[in-house]
Design a protein around this motif. Structure first.
Motif, PDB file in Angstrom:
ATOM      1  N   ALA A 161       3.100 -21.884   8.287  1.00 38.85           N
ATOM      2  CA  ALA A 161       3.104 -22.036   6.861  1.00 38.85           C
ATOM      3  C   ALA A 161       1.758 -21.391   6.353  1.00 38.85           C
ATOM      4  N   ARG A 162       0.540 -21.784   6.872  1.00 40.80           N
ATOM      5  CA  ARG A 162      -0.546 -21.007   6.643  1.00 40.80           C
ATOM      6  C   ARG A 162      -0.687 -19.581   6.628  1.00 40.80           C
ATOM      7  N   ALA A 163      -0.141 -19.213   7.886  1.00 39.71           N
ATOM      8  CA  ALA A 163      -0.067 -17.796   8.056  1.00 39.71           C
ATOM      9  C   ALA A 163       0.708 -16.980   7.036  1.00 39.71           C
ATOM     10  N   ALA A 170      -1.043 -13.990   0.110  1.00 44.88           N
ATOM     11  CA  ALA A 170      -1.944 -13.550  -0.513  1.00 44.88           C
ATOM     12  C   ALA A 170      -2.620 -12.095  -0.563  1.00 44.88           C
ATOM     13  N   LYS A 171      -2.244 -11.452   0.405  1.00 51.40           N
ATOM     14  CA  LYS A 171      -2.693 -10.170   0.596  1.00 51.40           C
ATOM     15  C   LYS A 171      -1.792  -9.072  -0.402  1.00 51.40           C
ATOM     16  N   VAL A 172      -0.544  -9.735  -0.656  1.00 49.78           N
ATOM     17  CA  VAL A 172       0.058  -9.065  -1.956  1.00 49.78           C
ATOM     18  C   VAL A 172      -0.014  -9.493  -3.228  1.00 49.78           C
ATOM     19  N   GLY A 173      -1.208 -10.438  -3.481  1.00 51.18           N
ATOM     20  CA  GLY A 173      -1.535 -10.849  -4.736  1.00 51.18           C
ATOM     21  C   GLY A 173      -0.991 -12.111  -5.204  1.00 51.18           C
ATOM     22  N   ILE A 174      -0.237 -12.958  -4.188  1.00 48.55           N
ATOM     23  CA  ILE A 174       0.266 -14.214  -4.408  1.00 48.55           C
ATOM     24  C   ILE A 174      -0.562 -15.265  -3.958  1.00 48.55           C
ATOM     25  N   GLU A 175      -1.356 -15.939  -4.607  1.00 48.24           N
ATOM     26  CA  GLU A 175      -2.604 -16.788  -4.412  1.00 48.24           C
ATOM     27  C   GLU A 175      -1.828 -18.138  -4.347  1.00 48.24           C
ATOM     28  N   GLY A 176      -2.195 -19.111  -3.302  1.00 46.16           N
ATOM     29  CA  GLY A 176      -2.117 -20.409  -3.362  1.00 46.16           C
ATOM     30  C   GLY A 176      -0.704 -20.978  -2.944  1.00 46.16           C
ATOM     31  N   ALA A 177       0.040 -20.047  -2.145  1.00 48.25           N
ATOM     32  CA  ALA A 177       1.483 -20.344  -1.984  1.00 48.25           C
ATOM     33  C   ALA A 177       1.637 -21.439  -0.870  1.00 48.25           C
ATOM     34  N   TYR A 178       0.552 -21.612  -0.029  1.00 52.04           N
ATOM     35  CA  TYR A 178       0.664 -22.874   0.759  1.00 52.04           C
ATOM     36  C   TYR A 178       0.734 -24.173  -0.035  1.00 52.04           C
ATOM     37  N   GLU A 179      -0.398 -24.204  -0.931  1.00 51.71           N
ATOM     38  CA  GLU A 179      -0.324 -25.541  -1.711  1.00 51.71           C
ATOM     39  C   GLU A 179       0.771 -25.422  -2.588  1.00 51.71           C
ATOM     40  N   GLY A 180       1.297 -24.550  -3.032  1.00 52.53           N
ATOM     41  CA  GLY A 180       2.471 -24.504  -3.954  1.00 52.53           C
ATOM     42  C   GLY A 180       3.423 -24.907  -3.419  1.00 52.53           C
ATOM     43  N   ALA A 181       3.849 -24.227  -2.091  1.00 53.82           N
ATOM     44  CA  ALA A 181       5.002 -24.926  -1.318  1.00 53.82           C
ATOM     45  C   ALA A 181       4.815 -26.369  -0.985  1.00 53.82           C
ATOM     46  N   ARG A 221       5.632 -32.347   7.827  1.00 53.38           N
ATOM     47  CA  ARG A 221       5.744 -31.797   8.954  1.00 53.38           C
ATOM     48  C   ARG A 221       6.758 -30.678   9.076  1.00 53.38           C
ATOM     49  N   LEU A 222       7.764 -30.439   8.095  1.00 58.37           N
ATOM     50  CA  LEU A 222       8.789 -29.713   7.998  1.00 58.37           C
ATOM     51  C   LEU A 222       8.677 -28.721   7.075  1.00 58.37           C
ATOM     52  N   ILE A 223       7.518 -28.299   6.458  1.00 58.17           N
ATOM     53  CA  ILE A 223       7.274 -27.010   5.467  1.00 58.17           C
ATOM     54  C   ILE A 223       7.973 -25.700   6.126  1.00 58.17           C
ATOM     55  N   SER A 224       8.657 -25.245   5.146  1.00 57.75           N
ATOM     56  CA  SER A 224       9.520 -24.160   5.531  1.00 57.75           C
ATOM     57  C   SER A 224       9.523 -23.160   4.665  1.00 57.75           C
ATOM     58  N   GLY A 261       5.562 -11.613   3.458  1.00 54.58           N
ATOM     59  CA  GLY A 261       5.445 -13.203   3.864  1.00 54.58           C
ATOM     60  C   GLY A 261       6.269 -13.641   5.109  1.00 54.58           C
ATOM     61  N   PHE A 262       6.621 -12.650   5.785  1.00 65.41           N
ATOM     62  CA  PHE A 262       7.512 -13.223   7.107  1.00 65.41           C
ATOM     63  C   PHE A 262       6.447 -13.236   8.147  1.00 65.41           C
ATOM     64  N   VAL A 263       6.608 -14.612   8.850  1.00 62.50           N
ATOM     65  CA  VAL A 263       5.804 -14.808  10.177  1.00 62.50           C
ATOM     66  C   VAL A 263       6.767 -15.360  11.040  1.00 62.50           C
ATOM     67  N   PRO A 264       6.941 -14.593  12.141  1.00 62.90           N
ATOM     68  CA  PRO A 264       7.968 -15.124  13.227  1.00 62.90           C
ATOM     69  C   PRO A 264       7.295 -16.257  13.677  1.00 62.90           C
ATOM     70  N   HIS A 265       8.304 -17.394  14.528  1.00 59.13           N
ATOM     71  CA  HIS A 265       7.722 -18.474  14.902  1.00 59.13           C
ATOM     72  C   HIS A 265       8.625 -18.852  16.333  1.00 59.13           C
TER      73      HIS A 265
END
Length: 284
Positions: A106-108, A114-125, A133-136, A167-171
């Motif tokens: 989620a942090r990644a 943020a690199k495309v101008g959307i700040e604070g997405a982790y805190e917002g989510a 523990r299940l942030i998605s 915003g896609f990060v594989p897991h």
């Protein structure tokens, strides 16, 4: 047991990425005529006792449930577990290990946005998370809708949260065999969730079903919220080809987001072996 008039064996609460409590989901299911129900939160069984208690109060029959994320051919596939012992230490530990990777992912994702101008997405989510523990991706999608970046969650996924988007990060989730084993060793039945969603080639899909069955998997969702009528027919035939039990579930997450309500699915095609028949002694 007698054939249930309306079985819905796939939905999510605030314990994972739904917006309703287990109790509110039970009330909604009961009001919509569901008589056999299962709460299948992502990688989490923390809502099971609440769901069971609510189902009993409302006169519904209940099967324990979970939806486990696995990685297969570099694709996230979901395996639903039904009718297992939710306190079995093997599945409890396996799910805990699977959940551990969600926070760093989620942090990644937030850093990429943020690199495309959307700040604070982790805190917002996090504002939309019932269980940190299940942030998605779903929680990020709700934040981006509420902050006005997108009109709805479907647009969020198209623009930001699928492979190749900002915003896609594989897991790397659990292995297919591990998830099936956790479920079966705890006395339950493993089910491939909404198979049409994975967009596998015919050869890849055959490999999924073959390996799933080799590990002891026994079921497939034939009728689900994301399947068309023709896809239901296709996977009824696939179930027969592989000798699998058939399941049915709305995959309901939210009154505002889900296309299919709890209990609103068409019936399974007739004369198919069902998951709930095989789990008659596990229904509570």
């Amino acid at each position: 047991m007698s054939f249930p008039a309306n079985a819905d064996l796939h939905c999510h609460s605030v314990v994972s990425d739904g917006t309703l409590t287990p109790e509110a989901l039970a009330e909604r299911a009961s009001a919509n005529g569901v008589d056999l129900w299962s709460l299948t939160d992502h990688d989490e069984v923390g809502g099971q006792q609440r769901a069971l208690a609510a189902a009993r109060t409302l006169g519904m029959r209940y099967l324990t449930g979970v939806e486990i994320s696995v990685t297969f051919i570099d694709t996230t596939v979901h395996i639903v577990g039904l009718g297992f012992d939710a306190e079995d230490p093997r599945i409890v530990q396996g799910l805990a290990d699977t959940r551990d990777g969600r926070g760093p992912r989620a942090r990644a994702m937030s850093e990429q946005l943020a690199k495309v101008g959307i700040e604070g997405a982790y805190e917002g989510a996090l504002e939309y998370v019932g269980n940190p523990r299940l942030i998605s991706r779903t929680h990020f999608a709700r934040f981006l809708v509420e902050s006005g970046v997108c009109r709805d969650t479907s647009e969020v996924f198209r623009r930001f949260l699928t492979e190749g988007k900002p915003g896609f990060v594989p897991h790397q989730w659990a292995k297919l065999g591990d998830a099936v084993n956790w479920i079966t060793q705890a006395g339950g039945v493993a089910v491939i969730a909404h198979p049409a969603r994975y967009r596998f080639t015919p050869n890849e899909e055959y490999a999924l079903f073959s390996e799933f069955k080799e590990h002891g998997g026994r079921g497939v969702e034939v009728v689900t919220g994301s399947h068309s009528a023709s896809e239901a027919v296709k996977y009824a035939e696939t179930a027969q080809e592989f000798g699998l039990l058939c399941s049915r579930g709305s995959d309901f997450h939210s009154p505002d987001e889900s296309y299919t309500d709890l209990g609103a699915l068409p019936p399974l095609p007739p004369h198919l072996p069902t998951v709930w028949s095989a789990l008659a002694d596990r229904i509570q």
